[in-house]
Design a protein around this motif. Structure first.
Motif, PDB file in Angstrom:
ATOM      1  N   LEU A  65      42.266  72.964 -71.104  1.00 27.84           N
ATOM      2  CA  LEU A  65      43.774  72.676 -71.614  1.00 27.84           C
ATOM      3  C   LEU A  65      44.901  72.386 -69.970  1.00 27.84           C
ATOM      4  O   LEU A  65      45.185  71.476 -69.259  1.00 27.84           O
ATOM      5  CB  LEU A  65      44.311  72.890 -72.280  1.00 27.84           C
ATOM      6  N   GLU A  66      44.677  73.354 -69.206  1.00 25.09           N
ATOM      7  CA  GLU A  66      45.203  73.675 -68.173  1.00 25.09           C
ATOM      8  C   GLU A  66      44.748  72.571 -67.578  1.00 25.09           C
ATOM      9  O   GLU A  66      45.257  72.298 -65.927  1.00 25.09           O
ATOM     10  CB  GLU A  66      45.490  75.069 -67.562  1.00 25.09           C
ATOM     11  N   TRP A  67      44.028  72.362 -66.619  1.00 19.47           N
ATOM     12  CA  TRP A  67      42.967  71.772 -66.102  1.00 19.47           C
ATOM     13  C   TRP A  67      43.579  70.162 -66.395  1.00 19.47           C
ATOM     14  O   TRP A  67      43.550  69.455 -65.765  1.00 19.47           O
ATOM     15  CB  TRP A  67      41.639  71.788 -65.554  1.00 19.47           C
ATOM     16  N   LEU A  68      43.210  69.540 -67.517  1.00 23.66           N
ATOM     17  CA  LEU A  68      43.537  68.201 -67.874  1.00 23.66           C
ATOM     18  C   LEU A  68      45.198  67.678 -67.970  1.00 23.66           C
ATOM     19  O   LEU A  68      45.124  66.852 -67.534  1.00 23.66           O
ATOM     20  CB  LEU A  68      43.076  68.572 -69.568  1.00 23.66           C
ATOM     21  N   CYS A  69      45.825  69.453 -67.899  1.00 22.49           N
ATOM     22  CA  CYS A  69      47.024  68.556 -67.662  1.00 22.49           C
ATOM     23  C   CYS A  69      47.428  68.066 -65.929  1.00 22.49           C
ATOM     24  O   CYS A  69      48.516  67.017 -66.272  1.00 22.49           O
ATOM     25  CB  CYS A  69      48.131  69.932 -67.779  1.00 22.49           C
ATOM     26  N   ARG A  70      46.767  68.482 -65.060  1.00 19.86           N
ATOM     27  CA  ARG A  70      46.667  68.406 -63.957  1.00 19.86           C
ATOM     28  C   ARG A  70      45.643  67.030 -63.674  1.00 19.86           C
ATOM     29  O   ARG A  70      46.329  65.463 -62.186  1.00 19.86           O
ATOM     30  CB  ARG A  70      46.425  69.422 -62.891  1.00 19.86           C
ATOM     31  N   ASP A 138      35.071  59.174 -66.363  1.00 20.26           N
ATOM     32  CA  ASP A 138      36.139  59.105 -65.897  1.00 20.26           C
ATOM     33  C   ASP A 138      35.761  61.094 -65.581  1.00 20.26           C
ATOM     34  O   ASP A 138      35.767  61.565 -64.695  1.00 20.26           O
ATOM     35  CB  ASP A 138      37.648  58.579 -64.883  1.00 20.26           C
ATOM     36  N   ILE A 139      36.333  61.584 -66.699  1.00 19.12           N
ATOM     37  CA  ILE A 139      36.163  62.919 -66.429  1.00 19.12           C
ATOM     38  C   ILE A 139      35.437  62.895 -67.929  1.00 19.12           C
ATOM     39  O   ILE A 139      35.306  62.284 -68.793  1.00 19.12           O
ATOM     40  CB  ILE A 139      37.871  63.050 -67.020  1.00 19.12           C
ATOM     41  N   VAL A 140      34.323  64.279 -67.543  1.00 16.36           N
ATOM     42  CA  VAL A 140      33.826  65.379 -68.363  1.00 16.36           C
ATOM     43  C   VAL A 140      34.423  66.940 -68.912  1.00 16.36           C
ATOM     44  O   VAL A 140      34.218  67.418 -67.448  1.00 16.36           O
ATOM     45  CB  VAL A 140      31.832  64.537 -68.230  1.00 16.36           C
ATOM     46  N   VAL A 141      34.667  66.922 -70.072  1.00 20.09           N
ATOM     47  CA  VAL A 141      34.543  68.200 -69.971  1.00 20.09           C
ATOM     48  C   VAL A 141      33.852  68.690 -71.209  1.00 20.09           C
ATOM     49  O   VAL A 141      33.741  68.277 -71.913  1.00 20.09           O
ATOM     50  CB  VAL A 141      36.048  68.423 -70.245  1.00 20.09           C
ATOM     51  N   ALA A 142      33.010  69.759 -70.634  1.00 23.63           N
ATOM     52  CA  ALA A 142      32.411  71.367 -71.661  1.00 23.63           C
ATOM     53  C   ALA A 142      33.242  72.156 -71.762  1.00 23.63           C
ATOM     54  O   ALA A 142      32.498  72.955 -70.648  1.00 23.63           O
ATOM     55  CB  ALA A 142      31.103  70.934 -71.579  1.00 23.63           C
ATOM     56  N   ASN A 143      32.857  72.689 -72.725  1.00 26.01           N
ATOM     57  CA  ASN A 143      33.749  74.099 -73.530  1.00 26.01           C
ATOM     58  C   ASN A 143      32.340  74.585 -74.015  1.00 26.01           C
ATOM     59  O   ASN A 143      32.352  74.604 -74.887  1.00 26.01           O
ATOM     60  CB  ASN A 143      34.912  73.960 -73.671  1.00 26.01           C
ATOM     61  N   ILE A 144      31.562  74.616 -73.632  1.00 19.97           N
ATOM     62  CA  ILE A 144      30.449  75.672 -74.512  1.00 19.97           C
ATOM     63  C   ILE A 144      29.974  76.717 -73.650  1.00 19.97           C
ATOM     64  O   ILE A 144      30.655  78.169 -74.517  1.00 19.97           O
ATOM     65  CB  ILE A 144      29.399  74.924 -74.472  1.00 19.97           C
ATOM     66  N   GLY A 164      33.361  60.383 -60.594  1.00 15.81           N
ATOM     67  CA  GLY A 164      34.186  60.882 -61.821  1.00 15.81           C
ATOM     68  C   GLY A 164      33.653  63.044 -61.185  1.00 15.81           C
ATOM     69  O   GLY A 164      34.001  63.906 -61.339  1.00 15.81           O
ATOM     70  N   GLN A 165      34.963  62.943 -62.261  1.00 15.58           N
ATOM     71  CA  GLN A 165      35.435  64.720 -62.204  1.00 15.58           C
ATOM     72  C   GLN A 165      35.057  65.468 -63.808  1.00 15.58           C
ATOM     73  O   GLN A 165      34.909  65.211 -64.519  1.00 15.58           O
ATOM     74  CB  GLN A 165      36.919  65.064 -62.376  1.00 15.58           C
ATOM     75  N   LEU A 166      34.203  66.896 -63.989  1.00 16.89           N
ATOM     76  CA  LEU A 166      33.960  67.362 -64.313  1.00 16.89           C
ATOM     77  C   LEU A 166      34.473  68.579 -64.160  1.00 16.89           C
ATOM     78  O   LEU A 166      34.363  69.349 -63.376  1.00 16.89           O
ATOM     79  CB  LEU A 166      31.541  67.245 -64.245  1.00 16.89           C
ATOM     80  N   ALA A 167      34.708  68.793 -65.687  1.00 18.51           N
ATOM     81  CA  ALA A 167      35.530  70.421 -65.752  1.00 18.51           C
ATOM     82  C   ALA A 167      34.152  70.769 -66.950  1.00 18.51           C
ATOM     83  O   ALA A 167      33.539  71.124 -67.889  1.00 18.51           O
ATOM     84  CB  ALA A 167      36.618  70.936 -65.977  1.00 18.51           C
ATOM     85  N   LEU A 189      30.165  72.751 -57.764  1.00 10.21           N
ATOM     86  CA  LEU A 189      31.013  72.983 -58.550  1.00 10.21           C
ATOM     87  C   LEU A 189      32.085  74.223 -57.777  1.00 10.21           C
ATOM     88  O   LEU A 189      31.290  75.020 -57.020  1.00 10.21           O
ATOM     89  CB  LEU A 189      30.711  72.965 -59.538  1.00 10.21           C
ATOM     90  N   GLU A 190      33.537  74.196 -57.834  1.00  8.43           N
ATOM     91  CA  GLU A 190      33.878  75.002 -57.364  1.00  8.43           C
ATOM     92  C   GLU A 190      34.665  76.076 -58.842  1.00  8.43           C
ATOM     93  O   GLU A 190      35.253  75.706 -59.881  1.00  8.43           O
ATOM     94  CB  GLU A 190      34.680  74.204 -56.595  1.00  8.43           C
TER      95      GLU A 190
END
Length: 207
Positions: A65-70, A138-144, A164-167, A189-190
């Motif tokens: 969530l913090e990352w998405l906010c930015r 543009d953005i893919v997020v996966a919290n698994i 695009g960005q991956l988190a 990935l950083e």
């Protein structure tokens, strides 16, 4: 083993008392429906604990969530893979994303995500993982978790547009190198953010 009598209580109220509004940052709060928003000027995502993962209290959810906010620009296409309660997808929509898609393997999670999206007044495309999806985002997020993230590397790479960005989260700090290797060479990935032993990995698709 022992047997003892438990006094009758208001179990719903007792359960609710364990969940308070969660401040992600100055911009975003997660607020259970029985609480008033602590900051009405912020983006307040209304979400109650339920059968699907994702209330904002777990460190990995907080990191995402913090990352998405930015990083969510207005109108961006966002994919939340393993959406659970829909918390990340709903947050992305409230933060200004355009097309937002949530995918999960669990029908109960998809139903919970649909209810939560309606409660928050946002439109999500919600799909079972068996359903086809050919578009990129543009953005893919996966919290698994680490092992599924490694198995899903070709799929999640393919759903992220070039540039695009991956988190990724759900990764223990000790497992970072394993996930980084799974996503090469498309991503470098950083690892810059950690909370309570959990890591968030991010990067842009290079090829």
């Amino acid at each position: 083993w022992t047997v003892e009598e438990v006094a009758e209580q208001n179990w719903v109220q007792l359960t609710q008392s364990q969940f308070e509004p969660i401040r992600i940052n100055d911009r975003l709060w997660i607020v259970p429906s029985w609480h008033d928003a602590p900051d009405p000027r912020a983006i307040n995502l209304e979400l109650d604990p339920g059968l699907a993962f994702g209330t904002g209290s777990h460190p990995t959810t907080h990191l995402c969530l913090e990352w998405l906010c930015r990083h969510v620009p207005a109108g961006a296409g966002v994919l939340d893979y393993g959406c659970g309660s829909g918390i990340l997808a709903i947050a992305a929509a409230k933060l200004g994303a355009g097309r937002v898609t949530g995918i999960d393997i669990d029908e109960i999670a998809l139903a919970a995500a649909a209810d939560n999206a309606a409660r928050n007044g946002v439109a999500l495309q919600l799909l079972h993982s068996r359903q086809p999806l050919d578009t990129t985002f543009d953005i893919v997020v996966a919290n698994i978790l680490t092992n599924p993230l490694c198995v899903l590397a070709p799929l999640l790479t393919g759903r992220t547009r070039v540039g695009g960005q991956l988190a990724l989260s759900g990764i223990l700090a000790s497992q970072v190198a394993q996930v980084q290797e799974a996503y090469r060479p498309a991503f470098e990935l950083e690892f810059r953010t950690e909370r309570e032993g959990w890591a968030l990995l991010t990067g842009r698709r290079r090829c």
